[in-house]
Scaffold this motif. Structure first.
Motif, mmCIF file in Angstrom:
data_model
loop_
_atom_site.group_PDB
_atom_site.id
_atom_site.type_symbol
_atom_site.label_atom_id
_atom_site.label_comp_id
_atom_site.label_asym_id
_atom_site.label_seq_id
_atom_site.Cartn_x
_atom_site.Cartn_y
_atom_site.Cartn_z
ATOM 1 N N VAL A 1 -4.306 9.541 0.558
ATOM 2 C CA VAL A 1 -3.484 10.672 0.748
ATOM 3 C C VAL A 1 -4.119 11.187 2.063
ATOM 4 O O VAL A 1 -5.315 11.173 2.491
ATOM 5 C CB VAL A 1 -3.953 11.823 -0.456
ATOM 6 C CG1 VAL A 1 -3.304 13.271 0.091
ATOM 7 C CG2 VAL A 1 -3.306 11.388 -1.585
ATOM 8 N N VAL A 2 -2.988 11.291 3.123
ATOM 9 C CA VAL A 2 -3.365 12.242 4.140
ATOM 10 C C VAL A 2 -2.988 13.781 4.050
ATOM 11 O O VAL A 2 -1.771 14.034 3.913
ATOM 12 C CB VAL A 2 -2.792 11.499 5.514
ATOM 13 C CG1 VAL A 2 -2.944 12.184 6.557
ATOM 14 C CG2 VAL A 2 -2.817 9.993 5.515
ATOM 15 N N HIS A 3 -4.023 14.603 4.227
ATOM 16 C CA HIS A 3 -3.653 15.763 3.959
ATOM 17 C C HIS A 3 -3.656 16.610 5.244
ATOM 18 O O HIS A 3 -4.837 16.633 5.905
ATOM 19 C CB HIS A 3 -5.003 16.553 3.248
ATOM 20 C CG HIS A 3 -4.988 17.904 2.643
ATOM 21 N ND1 HIS A 3 -3.742 18.430 2.498
ATOM 22 C CD2 HIS A 3 -5.854 18.892 2.845
ATOM 23 C CE1 HIS A 3 -3.741 19.832 2.205
ATOM 24 N NE2 HIS A 3 -5.065 19.941 2.071
ATOM 25 N N ALA A 4 -2.402 16.738 5.763
ATOM 26 C CA ALA A 4 -2.063 17.161 6.940
ATOM 27 C C ALA A 4 -1.761 18.863 6.912
ATOM 28 O O ALA A 4 -1.382 19.550 7.939
ATOM 29 C CB ALA A 4 -1.166 16.400 8.019
ATOM 30 N N LYS B 1 0.992 -1.297 -0.028
ATOM 31 C CA LYS B 1 -0.019 -0.070 -0.068
ATOM 32 C C LYS B 1 0.805 1.091 0.032
ATOM 33 O O LYS B 1 1.899 1.204 0.608
ATOM 34 C CB LYS B 1 -0.801 -0.139 1.089
ATOM 35 C CG LYS B 1 -2.169 -1.005 1.159
ATOM 36 C CD LYS B 1 -3.040 -1.083 2.501
ATOM 37 C CE LYS B 1 -4.103 -2.037 2.225
ATOM 38 N NZ LYS B 1 -5.009 -1.869 3.363
ATOM 39 N N ARG B 2 0.319 2.324 -0.533
ATOM 40 C CA ARG B 2 1.204 3.327 -0.959
ATOM 41 C C ARG B 2 0.286 4.631 -0.399
ATOM 42 O O ARG B 2 -0.784 4.960 -0.454
ATOM 43 C CB ARG B 2 1.450 3.662 -2.316
ATOM 44 C CG ARG B 2 2.416 2.750 -2.983
ATOM 45 C CD ARG B 2 2.622 2.830 -4.283
ATOM 46 N NE ARG B 2 1.251 2.862 -5.084
ATOM 47 C CZ ARG B 2 0.845 1.796 -5.674
ATOM 48 N NH1 ARG B 2 1.280 0.654 -5.644
ATOM 49 N NH2 ARG B 2 -0.306 1.831 -6.454
ATOM 50 N N VAL B 3 0.986 5.590 0.478
ATOM 51 C CA VAL B 3 0.533 6.815 1.057
ATOM 52 C C VAL B 3 1.258 7.925 0.752
ATOM 53 O O VAL B 3 2.254 7.856 0.633
ATOM 54 C CB VAL B 3 0.396 6.558 2.586
ATOM 55 C CG1 VAL B 3 1.552 6.611 3.269
ATOM 56 C CG2 VAL B 3 -0.650 7.703 3.287
ATOM 57 N N VAL B 4 0.534 9.037 0.396
ATOM 58 C CA VAL B 4 0.958 10.508 0.313
ATOM 59 C C VAL B 4 0.709 11.114 1.500
ATOM 60 O O VAL B 4 -0.505 11.285 1.607
ATOM 61 C CB VAL B 4 0.772 11.023 -1.205
ATOM 62 C CG1 VAL B 4 1.159 12.537 -1.048
ATOM 63 C CG2 VAL B 4 1.434 10.459 -2.298
ATOM 64 N N ILE B 5 1.588 11.944 2.018
ATOM 65 C CA ILE B 5 1.426 13.001 3.456
ATOM 66 C C ILE B 5 1.743 14.290 2.953
ATOM 67 O O ILE B 5 2.922 14.353 2.949
ATOM 68 C CB ILE B 5 1.981 12.178 4.741
ATOM 69 C CG1 ILE B 5 1.618 10.694 4.729
ATOM 70 C CG2 ILE B 5 1.842 13.113 5.793
ATOM 71 C CD1 ILE B 5 2.299 9.967 5.794
ATOM 72 N N SER B 6 0.890 15.110 2.868
ATOM 73 C CA SER B 6 0.964 16.434 2.954
ATOM 74 C C SER B 6 1.414 17.136 4.383
ATOM 75 O O SER B 6 1.261 16.750 5.294
ATOM 76 C CB SER B 6 -0.185 17.213 2.258
ATOM 77 O OG SER B 6 -1.289 17.359 3.217
ATOM 78 N N GLY B 7 2.307 18.081 4.180
ATOM 79 C CA GLY B 7 2.675 18.665 5.437
ATOM 80 C C GLY B 7 3.779 17.949 6.259
ATOM 81 O O GLY B 7 3.464 17.854 7.431
#
Length: 328
Positions: free
Chosen positions: A67-70, A6-12
Motif C-alpha cells: 500500500v502506498v499511502h499518498a 504483484k498488487r498495489v493499492v495507492i491512496s490519494g
C-alpha cells in the motif's frame, strides 16, 4: 526485478502525485488499485480512509502486497484552519491503515514531507531530528510516528519536497501556480526570494517509490537490509520501542536544484520565452504568514545505495508540465 503478479493499492490516486504513482506501477507490470474520495472518477475506487470498515473491505477485496499511502491534506494554510479534519486524515486514517497493513502482512509506503524539519541545518539525513514549524509538518510527523509505532508492520517512510508535474490546474502545485505571476505581466509582481526549495517532478518520486516497493517485496525488508541502506537508526527505533517484529526504513528523495519561488518564476518565463522584467524578488518576511522552513535540502544517499535514481532537470520538467497552459 520482476513485478508480475504483484498488487498495489495507492491512496490519494486522484492527486498530483497519486495519478503519476498509478501510471508508474501499472506501466511496470503491477496490478494497481487507485483510491480517491472527493475526486473519485473513472477507474478510481471511492473509499473514505477515515472509515475503518471501508478500508478493511477494500484490503480484503484487493489483497495487495504493497500500500502506498499518498493521501493527505498537504496545504499548510488549509491545515492551520482545519485542525480536526487534518488530524482525521493525516493521522487517524494513517493509524487505521497501518494497523490493517500490519495484520495482513502488507508492506506500507508512507509518503511524508521535508516540512518535518525546521530548515535551519540542511542537508537533512533520514535520521536527522525533526522539528516541524507549522501544523502541516506536525501532522505528517505524527503520521510518521504512527507508522513507526505500529507493531508487526513492515514499512518505509519516503520524505519528499514540493512537487510538480502534469497538473490539472495551475493551482494544483505550489510550483506551477507561479506561472500566474509570469503570465500576468503586471509590473512589480512580487515573488518570494527567501525560502529555498527543491522542486521535484512527480514522475521521479513515483519511480523511486515503485523501486522501494519492488525492492522491499523482493528482500522482505529485513533488518540486514535496513543496516545496509544506512537506515539502521530508524530500524533500531522500531526495535527499541518494543516493536521487534516491525521494520521501518526512512528515505529521502528530492530534486537537485535549489530555487526560491522567484527563481522558479524566472525559469518558467525563460523556458517559454516570456517577459520576466516585471517579476520582483521579494525578500521581505510576513510575520503573519504560516511559518515555513528556510532550507530543507534532503540527503538522498540512502536511496542511491539501492541503485535507484530519477532526476528530471527542472527547466525540462516545468516546460512539459506547463505546455498545456501556456501558448505563445
Amino acid at each position: 526485478m520482476a513485478s508480475q503478479g504483484k498488487r498495489v493499492v495507492i491512496s490519494g490516486a486522484s492527486g498530483l502525485l497519486g495519478r503519476q504513482l498509478l501510471k508508474e506501477f501499472v506501466n511496470s507490470g503491477w496490478s494497481a488499485t487507485g483510491l480517491a474520495f472527493s475526486r473519485a472518477a473513472g477507474n478510481l475506487q471511492k473509499v473514505d480512509l477515515r472509515d475503518l470498515a471501508a478500508v478493511q473491505g477494500l484490503l480484503s477485496e484487493t489483497r495487495p502486497d504493497v500500500v502506498v499511502h499518498a493521501a493527505a491534506e498537504r496545504r499548510p494554510d488549509v491545515v492551520e484552519k482545519n485542525a480536526d479534519a487534518t488530524e482525521a486524515l493525516n493521522v487517524t486514517a494513517t493509524r487505521q491503515l497501518a494497523e490493517e497493513c500490519a495484520s495482513r502482512g502488507i508492506y506500507l509506503v508512507y509518503v511524508s514531507t521535508d516540512y518535518v524539519f525546521d530548515g535551519t541545518q540542511p542537508p537533512y539525513k533520514p535520521d536527522a531530528k525533526p522539528n516541524p514549524l507549522n501544523s502541516y509538518g506536525k501532522s505528517k510527523l505524527a503520521g510518521e510516528d504512527v507508522v513507526r509505532g505500529t507493531s508487526n508492520l513492515r514499512s518505509c517512510i519516503l520524505r519528499v519536497p514540493v512537487l510538480y508535474g502534469a497538473v490539472e490546474t495551475l493551482e494544483e502545485s505550489a510550483v506551477t501556480v507561479l506561472a500566474k505571476n509570469v503570465l500576468s505581466g503586471k509590473a512589480g509582481s512580487k515573488v518570494n526570494h527567501v525560502q529555498r526549495r527543491y522542486p521535484t517532478h512527480v514522475s521521479d518520486v513515483s519511480a523511486i517509490c515503485r523501486g522501494l516497493a519492488q525492492h522491499a517485496t523482493a528482500t522482505g525488508n529485513s533488518a540486514q537490509h535496513a543496516t545496509a541502506t544506512g537506515n539502521s537508526a530508524q530500524h533500531a527505533t522500531a526495535t527499541a520501542t518494543g516493536n521487534s517484529d516491525s521494520s521501518c526504513d526512512v528515505y529521502h528523495w528530492s530534486g537537485k536544484e535549489m530555487m526560491t519561488k522567484y527563481d522558479i518564476a524566472v525559469t518558467i518565463a525563460e523556458a517559454f520565452g516570456l517577459a520576466k522584467d516585471h517579476l520582483v524578488a521579494d525578500t521581505s518576511v510576513d510575520p503573519n504568514a504560516v511559518p515555513r522552513p528556510h532550507d530543507c535540502q534532503l540527503d538522498c544517499s540512502a536511496v542511491l545505495t539501492l541503485g535507484l535514481d530519477a532526476a528530471t532537470p527542472f527547466n525540462e520538467g516545468i516546460k512539459d508540465a506547463l505546455a498545456p497552459f501556456i501558448t505563445k
